[in-house]
Design an enzyme around this catalytic site. Sequence first.
Site, PDB file in Angstrom:
ATOM      1  N   ASN A 379       0.838  -1.382   0.348  1.00 23.32           N
ATOM      2  CA  ASN A 379       0.421  -0.447  -0.055  1.00 23.32           C
ATOM      3  C   ASN A 379       1.117   1.441   0.076  1.00 23.32           C
ATOM      4  O   ASN A 379       0.211   1.733  -0.772  1.00 23.32           O
ATOM      5  CB  ASN A 379      -1.176  -0.151   1.680  1.00 23.32           C
ATOM      6  CG  ASN A 379      -1.883   0.796   0.876  1.00 23.32           C
ATOM      7  OD1 ASN A 379      -2.967   1.385   0.518  1.00 23.32           O
ATOM      8  ND2 ASN A 379      -2.386   1.462   2.649  1.00 23.32           N
ATOM      9  N   CYS A 472      -1.925   2.768  14.486  1.00 26.44           N
ATOM     10  CA  CYS A 472      -3.475   2.862  14.415  1.00 26.44           C
ATOM     11  C   CYS A 472      -3.940   2.000  16.488  1.00 26.44           C
ATOM     12  O   CYS A 472      -4.981   2.215  16.920  1.00 26.44           O
ATOM     13  CB  CYS A 472      -3.790   1.618  14.115  1.00 26.44           C
ATOM     14  SG  CYS A 472      -2.871  -0.190  14.644  1.00 26.44           S
TER      15      CYS A 472
HETATM   16  C1  LIG Z   1      -1.651  -2.235  10.140  1.00 26.79           C
HETATM   17  S1  LIG Z   1      -1.020  -3.410   8.612  1.00 26.79           S
HETATM   18  C2  LIG Z   1      -0.648  -2.674   8.011  1.00 26.79           C
HETATM   19  C3  LIG Z   1       0.028  -3.279   6.264  1.00 26.79           C
HETATM   20  C4  LIG Z   1       0.131  -1.833   4.815  1.00 26.79           C
HETATM   21  N1  LIG Z   1       0.894  -0.963   5.610  1.00 26.79           N
HETATM   22  C5  LIG Z   1      -0.807  -1.314   4.564  1.00 26.79           C
HETATM   23  O1  LIG Z   1      -0.956   0.161   3.865  1.00 26.79           O
HETATM   24  O2  LIG Z   1      -2.397  -1.540   3.938  1.00 26.79           O
HETATM   25  C6  LIG Z   1       0.320  -4.414   9.371  1.00 26.79           C
HETATM   26  C7  LIG Z   1       0.824  -5.417   9.000  1.00 26.79           C
HETATM   27  O3  LIG Z   1       2.076  -5.783   9.816  1.00 26.79           O
HETATM   28  C8  LIG Z   1       1.884  -6.880   9.316  1.00 26.79           C
HETATM   29  N2  LIG Z   1       2.321  -8.047  10.413  1.00 26.79           N
HETATM   30  C9  LIG Z   1       1.441  -8.094  11.532  1.00 26.79           C
HETATM   31  N3  LIG Z   1       2.506  -8.359  12.684  1.00 26.79           N
HETATM   32  C10 LIG Z   1       3.942  -8.522  11.627  1.00 26.79           C
HETATM   33  C11 LIG Z   1       4.900  -9.259  12.113  1.00 26.79           C
HETATM   34  N4  LIG Z   1       5.295  -9.390  14.009  1.00 26.79           N
HETATM   35  N5  LIG Z   1       6.299  -9.294  11.866  1.00 26.79           N
HETATM   36  C12 LIG Z   1       5.522  -8.794   9.779  1.00 26.79           C
HETATM   37  N6  LIG Z   1       4.539  -7.831   9.992  1.00 26.79           N
HETATM   38  C13 LIG Z   1       3.428  -8.583  10.871  1.00 26.79           C
HETATM   39  C14 LIG Z   1       0.287  -7.709   9.171  1.00 26.79           C
HETATM   40  O4  LIG Z   1       0.537  -8.702   8.124  1.00 26.79           O
HETATM   41  C15 LIG Z   1       0.167  -5.715   8.234  1.00 26.79           C
HETATM   42  O5  LIG Z   1      -0.183  -6.252   6.471  1.00 26.79           O
END
Ligand SMILES: C[S@@+](CC[C@H](N)C(=O)[O-])C[C@H]1O[C@@H](n2cnc3c(N)ncnc32)[C@H](O)[C@@H]1O
Length: 517
Positions: A379, A472
Amino acid sequence: MQPTDSKTSTTLDTTQDAVQKANDTQAIAIPPNKKKSKPSPKTRRRLKEAEPIPFTVDRLSHDGRGVAIYGNGFGVDDGHAEDKHGKTVFVSFALPGESALVKITNSRASFEEGDAISITANTNPERAVPPCPHFGVCGGCNLQHWEPVGQINFKQSVLAEMLMHQANVAPDHWLEPVVGDRLGYRTKARLGVRYVVKKETALVGFRERSSNFLAELNECHILDPRIGFEIENLKTLISTLESRDKIAQLELAMGEQIPELPDGNQPVALIVRNLEPLSDADIDKLKVFFAARNWQLYLQSKGVDSIQRIALTNDDDMSQQFGRLYYQLPEYDLTFEFIPTDFTQVNLSVNRQMTKIACDLLELKAGERVLDLFSGLGNFSLPLARLVGETGSVIGVEGSEAMTARAADNARRNGITNTEFYSQDLTQDCTDKPWANQGFDALLIDPPRSGAWEIMQYLPKFNAERIVYVSCNPATLARDTKALLEQGYRLTHAGVMDMFCHTGHVESIARFEKIAV
Ligand SMILES: C[S@@+](CC[C@H](N)C(=O)[O-])C[C@H]1O[C@@H](n2cnc3c(N)ncnc32)[C@H](O)[C@@H]1O
Ligand code: SF4
């Protein structure tokens, strides 16, 4: 307002007319509450019988409830609670300065909770008529009694307070709050389902405020209207199924309609969580309902691997477990493809602005190297890749292998060749990975609610000059801000985004810059 699926429920008239009438007489009818942490039956009986108490609300708590104090001049009791002098009361549906009659719903040793059942004086000019008739009973929203502009300013004050409290810092510049669609914005949700035998009806929706019971909804004003105004029809559909008491949840994901792309005419997907296999007759009923709306239908009987797409017509392509959904960032000429179980930002209009602001704040030049942590479907990575041009590069790192692969597909599909995506658990030290050792000009971090604490420990390795942190959860942003300041960064900008209007969620963005030594 209709009763709920639980044993008792108070019926209140919250129609627009009733609220207007109440407004006119300076006594706004506001629904009562039922609390999860229930007091003992004896205390409950006592609270139920107790008269509402007049209070004046002094300020707001972080979750947007009014704060009043027994007997200190702000929280004015009417003299029958001397022993409670100084005790705090959290008052739902009351705004600062307002005098309200408060029905106490929970009484603990150190605080009480209650609902404003009428505003008796000093109506706050930012008070609003709630757009949704279920507001007050449904737990999905808690701020609809407040003009959206007041809500977002309040969210900025929550962020400011947390930054000051945890990191002793204020940004050099506050960004204008990012405002997008305030109703009908939510494109992702999990709705609970429950069949109530006594009433011969299915409930579909969110939990009641502070209870485990589902609220009885017939429409939802924050959900994308493609689903928000289909709730009554979904309830009727589920009520007619043989397995009506075996449907536990509906998981919704919605994208934009882009007819020229595969499944682009089916931008709404629902995963029906069924606790037992459905009969052919039930599946046929679902197919007719979904085909009439051109929605993608999935059944899920166990874990994520059991999700099965159901063909609605003979032409449906069943070669893949999931169909396709899409959203676009027109500013960067980008189209993203995703599947219903992927993480996507829920509010597409805010996402369009947020990605632009994040990119602008990084002040990228052609040829720079950028690291995007928690990159999801790309994104942020893909717009960033457009900005650094062919001579620059973006590395996206994300925990989900499937989304990492889809981010790479999204780059290819958009003709982007200067990105690389890696799958990595970012709570683990990753400094030995080849991608982590290349040095970066700029860093974007967009972690889940738990924040990016582990990354803060190995951040110096990346040596980025500029960092944009999208959050968030203001508490973890403030905690991580402290770590960034200790590592020689300065907080140059901060701001809030109205990603979840009418709810207490605070979405924020912060920019840091390495102080030259
Ligand atoms: C708030 S979302 C943001 C995704 C992206 N930046 C967007 O704007 O759509 C957080 C992302 O972190 C990933 N995530 C959660 N825990 C994680 C971890 N321990 N290591 C790597 N990625 C992780 C999730 O799968 C998710 O895609
Ligand atoms: S979540 Fe939907 S149904 Fe619940 S109060 Fe908000 S708008 Fe109304």
